[in-house]
Design a protein around this motif. Structure first.
Motif, PDB file in Angstrom:
ATOM      1  N   LEU A  90      -0.342  27.434  31.270  1.00 19.27           N
ATOM      2  CA  LEU A  90       0.636  26.878  30.345  1.00 19.27           C
ATOM      3  C   LEU A  90       1.235  27.978  29.475  1.00 19.27           C
ATOM      4  N   SER A  91       0.402  28.867  28.947  1.00 20.34           N
ATOM      5  CA  SER A  91       0.888  29.941  28.084  1.00 20.34           C
ATOM      6  C   SER A  91       1.833  30.871  28.841  1.00 20.34           C
ATOM      7  N   ARG A  92       1.474  31.228  30.067  1.00 16.97           N
ATOM      8  CA  ARG A  92       2.321  32.139  30.831  1.00 16.97           C
ATOM      9  C   ARG A  92       3.667  31.499  31.172  1.00 16.97           C
ATOM     10  N   ALA A  93       3.646  30.214  31.516  1.00 10.91           N
ATOM     11  CA  ALA A  93       4.904  29.528  31.788  1.00 10.91           C
ATOM     12  C   ALA A  93       5.765  29.466  30.532  1.00 10.91           C
ATOM     13  N   LEU A  94       5.147  29.183  29.393  1.00 13.79           N
ATOM     14  CA  LEU A  94       5.887  29.128  28.131  1.00 13.79           C
ATOM     15  C   LEU A  94       6.526  30.473  27.819  1.00 13.79           C
ATOM     16  N   HIS A  95       5.763  31.553  27.945  1.00  9.57           N
ATOM     17  CA  HIS A  95       6.308  32.886  27.677  1.00  9.57           C
ATOM     18  C   HIS A  95       7.457  33.210  28.629  1.00  9.57           C
ATOM     19  N   ALA A  96       7.341  32.789  29.872  1.00  9.77           N
ATOM     20  CA  ALA A  96       8.418  33.025  30.838  1.00  9.77           C
ATOM     21  C   ALA A  96       9.668  32.253  30.446  1.00  9.77           C
ATOM     22  N   PHE A  97       9.516  31.002  30.019  1.00  8.62           N
ATOM     23  CA  PHE A  97      10.660  30.208  29.566  1.00  8.62           C
ATOM     24  C   PHE A  97      11.373  30.913  28.415  1.00  8.62           C
ATOM     25  N   ASN A  98      10.587  31.376  27.434  1.00  9.82           N
ATOM     26  CA  ASN A  98      11.178  31.991  26.241  1.00  9.82           C
ATOM     27  C   ASN A  98      11.694  33.400  26.490  1.00  9.82           C
ATOM     28  N   PHE A  99      11.329  33.974  27.612  1.00 12.80           N
ATOM     29  CA  PHE A  99      11.848  35.288  28.007  1.00 12.80           C
ATOM     30  C   PHE A  99      13.104  35.140  28.870  1.00 12.80           C
ATOM     31  N   PHE A 100      13.010  34.369  29.930  1.00 12.23           N
ATOM     32  CA  PHE A 100      14.134  34.235  30.860  1.00 12.23           C
ATOM     33  C   PHE A 100      15.232  33.324  30.318  1.00 12.23           C
ATOM     34  N   GLY A 101      14.859  32.283  29.567  1.00 12.36           N
ATOM     35  CA  GLY A 101      15.850  31.333  29.069  1.00 12.36           C
ATOM     36  C   GLY A 101      16.921  31.968  28.204  1.00 12.36           C
ATOM     37  N   PRO A 102      16.556  32.824  27.238  1.00 17.83           N
ATOM     38  CA  PRO A 102      17.575  33.520  26.424  1.00 17.83           C
ATOM     39  C   PRO A 102      18.183  34.728  27.126  1.00 17.83           C
ATOM     40  N   HIS A 103      17.816  34.942  28.393  1.00 17.82           N
ATOM     41  CA  HIS A 103      18.364  36.038  29.202  1.00 17.82           C
ATOM     42  C   HIS A 103      18.058  37.406  28.602  1.00 17.82           C
ATOM     43  N   ARG A 104      16.787  37.598  28.257  1.00 20.97           N
ATOM     44  CA  ARG A 104      16.332  38.900  27.796  1.00 20.97           C
ATOM     45  C   ARG A 104      16.430  39.923  28.930  1.00 20.97           C
ATOM     46  N   THR A 105      16.538  41.173  28.561  1.00 19.17           N
ATOM     47  CA  THR A 105      16.590  42.237  29.547  1.00 19.17           C
ATOM     48  C   THR A 105      15.206  42.876  29.710  1.00 19.17           C
ATOM     49  N   GLY A 106      15.045  43.690  30.727  1.00 18.65           N
ATOM     50  CA  GLY A 106      13.798  44.414  30.929  1.00 18.65           C
ATOM     51  C   GLY A 106      12.733  43.580  31.606  1.00 18.65           C
ATOM     52  N   LEU A 107      11.482  43.996  31.387  1.00 26.34           N
ATOM     53  CA  LEU A 107      10.336  43.389  32.051  1.00 26.34           C
ATOM     54  C   LEU A 107       9.502  42.581  31.062  1.00 26.34           C
ATOM     55  N   LEU A 108       8.844  41.555  31.586  1.00 29.10           N
ATOM     56  CA  LEU A 108       7.938  40.726  30.790  1.00 29.10           C
ATOM     57  C   LEU A 108       6.502  41.049  31.194  1.00 29.10           C
ATOM     58  N   PHE A 109       5.726  41.619  30.266  1.00 28.49           N
ATOM     59  CA  PHE A 109       4.325  41.934  30.503  1.00 28.49           C
ATOM     60  C   PHE A 109       3.467  40.754  30.049  1.00 28.49           C
ATOM     61  N   LEU A 110       2.631  40.257  30.941  1.00 29.86           N
ATOM     62  CA  LEU A 110       1.769  39.120  30.645  1.00 29.86           C
ATOM     63  C   LEU A 110       0.316  39.486  30.900  1.00 29.86           C
ATOM     64  N   ARG A 111      -0.515  39.380  29.883  1.00 24.71           N
ATOM     65  CA  ARG A 111      -1.942  39.646  30.048  1.00 24.71           C
ATOM     66  C   ARG A 111      -2.618  38.504  30.813  1.00 24.71           C
ATOM     67  N   VAL A 112      -3.634  38.861  31.576  1.00 21.04           N
ATOM     68  CA  VAL A 112      -4.441  37.869  32.275  1.00 21.04           C
ATOM     69  C   VAL A 112      -5.873  37.972  31.774  1.00 21.04           C
ATOM     70  N   HIS A 113      -6.440  36.841  31.390  1.00 18.72           N
ATOM     71  CA  HIS A 113      -7.806  36.834  30.869  1.00 18.72           C
ATOM     72  C   HIS A 113      -8.792  37.183  31.980  1.00 18.72           C
ATOM     73  N   GLU A 114      -9.796  37.969  31.629  1.00 19.22           N
ATOM     74  CA  GLU A 114     -10.786  38.412  32.619  1.00 19.22           C
ATOM     75  C   GLU A 114     -11.464  37.233  33.307  1.00 19.22           C
ATOM     76  N   ARG A 115     -11.805  36.206  32.543  1.00 22.07           N
ATOM     77  CA  ARG A 115     -12.491  35.052  33.148  1.00 22.07           C
ATOM     78  C   ARG A 115     -11.598  34.302  34.102  1.00 22.07           C
ATOM     79  N   LEU A 116     -10.297  34.313  33.839  1.00 23.43           N
ATOM     80  CA  LEU A 116      -9.379  33.631  34.747  1.00 23.43           C
ATOM     81  C   LEU A 116      -9.401  34.307  36.118  1.00 23.43           C
ATOM     82  N   LEU A 117      -9.466  35.624  36.121  1.00 27.61           N
ATOM     83  CA  LEU A 117      -9.484  36.355  37.387  1.00 27.61           C
ATOM     84  C   LEU A 117     -10.692  35.965  38.228  1.00 27.61           C
ATOM     85  N   LYS A 118     -11.798  35.637  37.560  1.00 26.56           N
ATOM     86  CA  LYS A 118     -13.006  35.240  38.281  1.00 26.56           C
ATOM     87  C   LYS A 118     -12.993  33.751  38.619  1.00 26.56           C
ATOM     88  N   SER A 119     -12.283  32.956  37.817  1.00 26.82           N
ATOM     89  CA  SER A 119     -12.243  31.515  38.057  1.00 26.82           C
ATOM     90  C   SER A 119     -11.382  31.171  39.271  1.00 26.82           C
TER      91      SER A 119
END
Length: 272
Positions: free
Chosen positions: A108-137
Motif C-alpha cells: 500500500l505504501s509503495r503504491a501510494l508513493h508511486a501515485f504521488n510521484f507519477f501523478g504530478p508528473h515529477r521528473t527523475g527516478l523514484l527510490f523506494l525502500r523495501v523492508h528486510e522482512r518483506l524480502l523474506k516473506s
C-alpha cells in the motif's frame, strides 16, 4: 507518454480490489496529494531529493548554508519517505508481527508513493525502500506484483529504483537473486552497503544499478576516495546518503563525488 494525473489515478484505484479500500485524495494539510488509510493509521508521502552535485562546480568551502536547491545541481530523483499519522507506532513496519500485514502495508505504501510521484508528473527516478522482512516473506518473483500494479495504472517501472537494505546486500547469493528478479520486472535496483568493503563483492553476484553508502560512516573511516574510485571502475553510480550537515557536504566535495542526499537539504525536502 505521460502517466495519468493524480485525480485520475485515485479514481481508477476505486476499482482495484485492494487499493480502492484505502487510497483517496487528501484534504487540508494533505490537499493535492493522495493519502491512504489502514486501520487507525493515515499514511502520506514525503520525498527527499538526491542531487547530482557533479553537474556544478563548487568552491572548496561553501560560503553559506544551502539556500537554494538549484545551486547543488540536478536531481537524480527522490527517496520516498512514509509519513504515519494516527494511533500507530513511529515505525509500523518494525512493529507489525504478522507477515501478511507487513506485505499489505508495504504494498500500500509503495503504491501510494508511486501515485504521488507519477501523478504530478515529477521528473527523475523514484527510490523506494523495501523492508528486510518483506524480502523474506515473499518467497519468489520479487517485483512481479508491484510491476503489475504500476503497469495497470499507466506508470513506468523503469523509473522506479527498488532500494535493498544492507542486510540483503551482505548476502551475495540472495542479493544476486533479488537484483535479477526486480530487474526482470523492469525496475532498477540500488543496494545499501553495510560497509565500504562490501562494494568489492556487489558486482560478483549482482549488477546493481546504484550503490548507496552512509556519508558519515564513509567520512569517519576515510574511505570516500577509495569508494569513489572503485565505483567509477565498476561504472556503478555511488550515492552518499544521510549527509547531515554542511561540514559533511563540504568534505565530500574534496573528492569526485556526484550523488548525495540527506538532511543537509532539509529546507527543500518533503516537497509535494
Amino acid at each position: 507518454m505521460l502517466s495519468p494525473s493524480l485525480p485520475e489515478l485515485v479514481t481508477r484505484a476505486r476499482e482495484h480490489p485492494f487499493l480502492g479500500a484505502h487510497i483517496s485524495l487528501g484534504e487540508g494539510a494533505h490537499a493535492h496529494e493522495a493519502i491512504a488509510r489502514y486501520g487507525e493509521m493515515t499514511i502520506a508521502s514525503a520525498y527527499e531529493p538526491i542531487f547530482d552535485v557533479g553537474t556544478h562546480s563548487f568552491p572548496q568551502v561553501l560560503s553559506a548554508s544551502p539556500e537554494s536547491a538549484e545551486q547543488f545541481g540536478d536531481e537524480l530523483g527522490v527517496q520516498a519517505i512514509t509519513l504515519i499519522e494516527g494511533d500507530a507506532p513511529h515505525d509500523p513496519f518494525a512493529q507489525t508481527q504478522d507477515d501478511r500485514e507487513l506485505v499489505a502495508l508495504d504494498r500500500l505504501s509503495r503504491a501510494l508513493h508511486a501515485f504521488n510521484f507519477f501523478g504530478p508528473h515529477r521528473t527523475g527516478l523514484l527510490f523506494l525502500r523495501v523492508h528486510e522482512r518483506l524480502l523474506k516473506s515473499v518467497k519468489y518473483d520479487h517485483g512481479l506484483h508491484f510491476s503489475s500494479v504500476l503497469l495497470e495504472f499507466g506508470m513506468n517501472p523503469s523509473r522506479v529504483v527498488i532500494e535493498l537494505p544492507a542486510a540483503a546486500v551482505a548476502h551475495k547469493t540472495f542479493l544476486g537473486y533479488l537484483t535479477k528478479s526486480y530487474q526482470r520486472y523492469g525496475f532498477k535496483v540500488a543496494g545499501n552497503l553495510p560497509n565500504a568493503g562490501q562494494i568489492m563483492a556487489v558486482s560478483d553476484m549482482a549488477r546493481l544499478d546504484f550503490v548507496k553508502m552512509d556519508a558519515g560512516a564513509a567520512l569517519r573511516d576515510s574511505v570516500v576516495k577509495h569508494l569513489v574510485a572503485y565505483a567509477h571502475r565498476l561504472k556503478m553510480p555511488l550515492i552518499f546518503s544521510n549527509v547531515s550537515d554542511e561540514a559533511q557536504f563540504n568534505a565530500l566535495q574534496l573528492f569526485d563525488v556526484h550523488f548525495v542526499q540527506g538532511s543537509v537539504f532539509d529546507s527543500h525536502t518533503f516537497g509535494r
